[in-house]
Scaffold this motif. Sequence first.
Motif, PDB file in Angstrom:
ATOM      1  N   UNK A 133       0.819  -1.211   0.000  1.00 28.03           N
ATOM      2  CA  UNK A 133       0.000   0.000   0.000  1.00 28.03           C
ATOM      3  C   UNK A 133       0.853   1.262   0.000  1.00 28.03           C
ATOM      4  N   UNK A 134       2.161   1.119   0.258  1.00 31.14           N
ATOM      5  CA  UNK A 134       3.071   2.273   0.324  1.00 31.14           C
ATOM      6  C   UNK A 134       3.802   2.452  -1.005  1.00 31.14           C
ATOM      7  N   UNK A 135       4.277   3.675  -1.258  1.00 26.87           N
ATOM      8  CA  UNK A 135       5.130   3.908  -2.427  1.00 26.87           C
ATOM      9  C   UNK A 135       6.465   3.201  -2.254  1.00 26.87           C
ATOM     10  N   UNK A 136       6.991   3.249  -1.032  1.00 30.11           N
ATOM     11  CA  UNK A 136       8.245   2.569  -0.702  1.00 30.11           C
ATOM     12  C   UNK A 136       8.151   2.092   0.740  1.00 30.11           C
ATOM     13  N   UNK A 137       8.633   0.876   0.986  1.00 31.52           N
ATOM     14  CA  UNK A 137       8.645   0.344   2.347  1.00 31.52           C
ATOM     15  C   UNK A 137      10.061  -0.058   2.704  1.00 31.52           C
ATOM     16  N   UNK A 138      10.542   0.416   3.852  1.00 29.78           N
ATOM     17  CA  UNK A 138      11.920   0.190   4.277  1.00 29.78           C
ATOM     18  C   UNK A 138      11.914  -0.628   5.563  1.00 29.78           C
ATOM     19  N   UNK A 139      12.659  -1.716   5.563  1.00 35.55           N
ATOM     20  CA  UNK A 139      12.757  -2.539   6.762  1.00 35.55           C
ATOM     21  C   UNK A 139      13.698  -1.899   7.771  1.00 35.55           C
ATOM     22  N   UNK A 140      13.263  -1.826   9.008  1.00 33.61           N
ATOM     23  CA  UNK A 140      14.076  -1.212  10.054  1.00 33.61           C
ATOM     24  C   UNK A 140      15.360  -1.997  10.304  1.00 33.61           C
ATOM     25  N   UNK A 141      15.338  -3.294  10.035  1.00 36.16           N
ATOM     26  CA  UNK A 141      16.516  -4.124  10.298  1.00 36.16           C
ATOM     27  C   UNK A 141      17.727  -3.718   9.467  1.00 36.16           C
ATOM     28  N   UNK A 142      17.510  -3.077   8.311  1.00 35.81           N
ATOM     29  CA  UNK A 142      18.655  -2.744   7.455  1.00 35.81           C
ATOM     30  C   UNK A 142      19.267  -1.392   7.797  1.00 35.81           C
ATOM     31  N   UNK A 160      21.085 -11.141   8.894  1.00 38.54           N
ATOM     32  CA  UNK A 160      20.600  -9.777   8.742  1.00 38.54           C
ATOM     33  C   UNK A 160      20.244  -9.425   7.302  1.00 38.54           C
ATOM     34  N   UNK A 161      20.657 -10.249   6.347  1.00 40.73           N
ATOM     35  CA  UNK A 161      20.353  -9.945   4.957  1.00 40.73           C
ATOM     36  C   UNK A 161      19.680 -11.144   4.304  1.00 40.73           C
ATOM     37  N   UNK A 162      18.868 -10.845   3.292  1.00 45.68           N
ATOM     38  CA  UNK A 162      18.209 -11.905   2.544  1.00 45.68           C
ATOM     39  C   UNK A 162      19.166 -12.467   1.494  1.00 45.68           C
ATOM     40  N   UNK A 163      18.935 -13.698   1.096  1.00 44.90           N
ATOM     41  CA  UNK A 163      19.756 -14.301   0.058  1.00 44.90           C
ATOM     42  C   UNK A 163      19.219 -13.908  -1.315  1.00 44.90           C
ATOM     43  N   UNK A 164      20.150 -13.738  -2.241  1.00 42.03           N
ATOM     44  CA  UNK A 164      19.752 -13.494  -3.628  1.00 42.03           C
ATOM     45  C   UNK A 164      19.162 -14.798  -4.164  1.00 42.03           C
ATOM     46  N   UNK A 194      11.553   1.499 -11.567  1.00 42.91           N
ATOM     47  CA  UNK A 194      10.491   0.546 -11.900  1.00 42.91           C
ATOM     48  C   UNK A 194      10.459  -0.615 -10.898  1.00 42.91           C
ATOM     49  N   UNK A 195      11.622  -1.051 -10.446  1.00 39.04           N
ATOM     50  CA  UNK A 195      11.668  -2.088  -9.413  1.00 39.04           C
ATOM     51  C   UNK A 195      10.915  -1.634  -8.172  1.00 39.04           C
ATOM     52  N   UNK A 196      11.090  -0.359  -7.818  1.00 36.99           N
ATOM     53  CA  UNK A 196      10.429   0.178  -6.632  1.00 36.99           C
ATOM     54  C   UNK A 196       8.916   0.200  -6.797  1.00 36.99           C
ATOM     55  N   UNK A 197       8.459   0.516  -8.017  1.00 31.57           N
ATOM     56  CA  UNK A 197       7.024   0.542  -8.265  1.00 31.57           C
ATOM     57  C   UNK A 197       6.439  -0.866  -8.250  1.00 31.57           C
ATOM     58  N   UNK A 198       7.184  -1.821  -8.787  1.00 32.44           N
ATOM     59  CA  UNK A 198       6.699  -3.196  -8.819  1.00 32.44           C
ATOM     60  C   UNK A 198       6.667  -3.820  -7.430  1.00 32.44           C
ATOM     61  N   UNK A 199       7.677  -3.487  -6.618  1.00 30.39           N
ATOM     62  CA  UNK A 199       7.820  -4.115  -5.304  1.00 30.39           C
ATOM     63  C   UNK A 199       8.293  -3.058  -4.304  1.00 30.39           C
ATOM     64  N   UNK A 200       7.363  -2.424  -3.579  1.00 30.07           N
ATOM     65  CA  UNK A 200       7.716  -1.301  -2.708  1.00 30.07           C
ATOM     66  C   UNK A 200       8.784  -1.595  -1.657  1.00 30.07           C
ATOM     67  N   UNK A 201       8.932  -2.867  -1.256  1.00 25.57           N
ATOM     68  CA  UNK A 201       9.950  -3.179  -0.248  1.00 25.57           C
ATOM     69  C   UNK A 201      11.277  -3.592  -0.871  1.00 25.57           C
ATOM     70  N   UNK A 202      11.429  -3.394  -2.192  1.00 25.95           N
ATOM     71  CA  UNK A 202      12.715  -3.700  -2.819  1.00 25.95           C
ATOM     72  C   UNK A 202      13.758  -2.703  -2.348  1.00 25.95           C
ATOM     73  N   UNK A 203      14.885  -3.211  -1.884  1.00 29.85           N
ATOM     74  CA  UNK A 203      15.971  -2.370  -1.412  1.00 29.85           C
ATOM     75  C   UNK A 203      17.251  -3.190  -1.484  1.00 29.85           C
ATOM     76  N   UNK A 204      18.273  -2.656  -2.132  1.00 29.24           N
ATOM     77  CA  UNK A 204      19.534  -3.389  -2.265  1.00 29.24           C
ATOM     78  C   UNK A 204      20.113  -3.769  -0.908  1.00 29.24           C
ATOM     79  N   UNK A 205      19.843  -2.943   0.094  1.00 29.03           N
ATOM     80  CA  UNK A 205      20.382  -3.210   1.428  1.00 29.03           C
ATOM     81  C   UNK A 205      19.788  -4.465   2.055  1.00 29.03           C
ATOM     82  N   UNK A 206      18.616  -4.886   1.589  1.00 35.14           N
ATOM     83  CA  UNK A 206      18.051  -6.146   2.079  1.00 35.14           C
ATOM     84  C   UNK A 206      18.959  -7.329   1.754  1.00 35.14           C
ATOM     85  N   UNK A 207      19.794  -7.161   0.710  1.00 36.57           N
ATOM     86  CA  UNK A 207      20.659  -8.244   0.252  1.00 36.57           C
ATOM     87  C   UNK A 207      22.129  -7.970   0.557  1.00 36.57           C
ATOM     88  N   UNK A 208      22.381  -6.962   1.405  1.00 40.82           N
ATOM     89  CA  UNK A 208      23.742  -6.685   1.844  1.00 40.82           C
ATOM     90  C   UNK A 208      24.517  -5.722   0.967  1.00 40.82           C
TER      91      UNK A 208
END
Length: 245
Positions: A133-142, A160-164, A194-208
């Motif tokens: 529902x958000x334009x961008x969602x950021x995980x506090x853990x990162x 602390x990071x997700x696997x690719x 476009x990645x952000x629009x497709x998946x608001x919680x996409x963030x490179x930091x999620x993957x380290x």
Amino acid sequence: MQTDIKIAVLIDADNVPSHNVKEMMEEIAKYGNPTIKRIYGDWTRPQLGKWKNLLLENAINPIQQYGYTTGKNATDSAMIIDAMDILYSEKVNGFCLVSSDSDFTKLATRLREAGMLVLGMGEKKTPDPFIVACDKFIYLEILGQDSDEETKEKRTGRPQVDKINPKLIRLISSTVSDLADDDGWAFLGEVGNLLQKKQPNFDSRNYGFQKLTPLIKSINKFEVEERENQKGRFKLIYVRNKSGK
């Protein structure tokens, strides 16, 4: 920092941890100027004691909300009412809703319908409906990650990071294809948007990775090319799927 965008920051003290508040506010500042900063909770409860000094240090205004009924979250109602009052005041261009609670899904949707930028922040346990529902969602853990991830994993007992994974690779690959020119190349800045629009919680930091470029370079499914721009002040980065050669 985009100083022309004024953001109202509304924090649900019942559903987010108190640590990393400084890093959280620094992250919000990347998207605009947080002109309104409020946090909601029952401050008579000892469980919220850790917040008190942090609020003074970060100029966040605590809003007292008593729990009138057992099992009902009065904090949610207070945040939603305040958010609508702020919306109609026309004093801000966007909102940052800090919570891991799906109860704010409808609020995020309503604010976006009104043309507001809506950032979400919460823990990785946050339900998907609120995230999308958000334009961008950021995980506090990162936020405020240690440079030594192994040390942090030992201390917390979890990675602390997700696997690719193949799902991520397919997402990036399809996005590159959506934007590619006749030779298969896509401008990385547009790919990121476009990645952000497709998946608001996409963030490179999620993957380290701090940025998208090193994340994509770490995956052998893509080619990356740096090109001089016409003014020569900085390089433009393009990416394409290797299978597109």
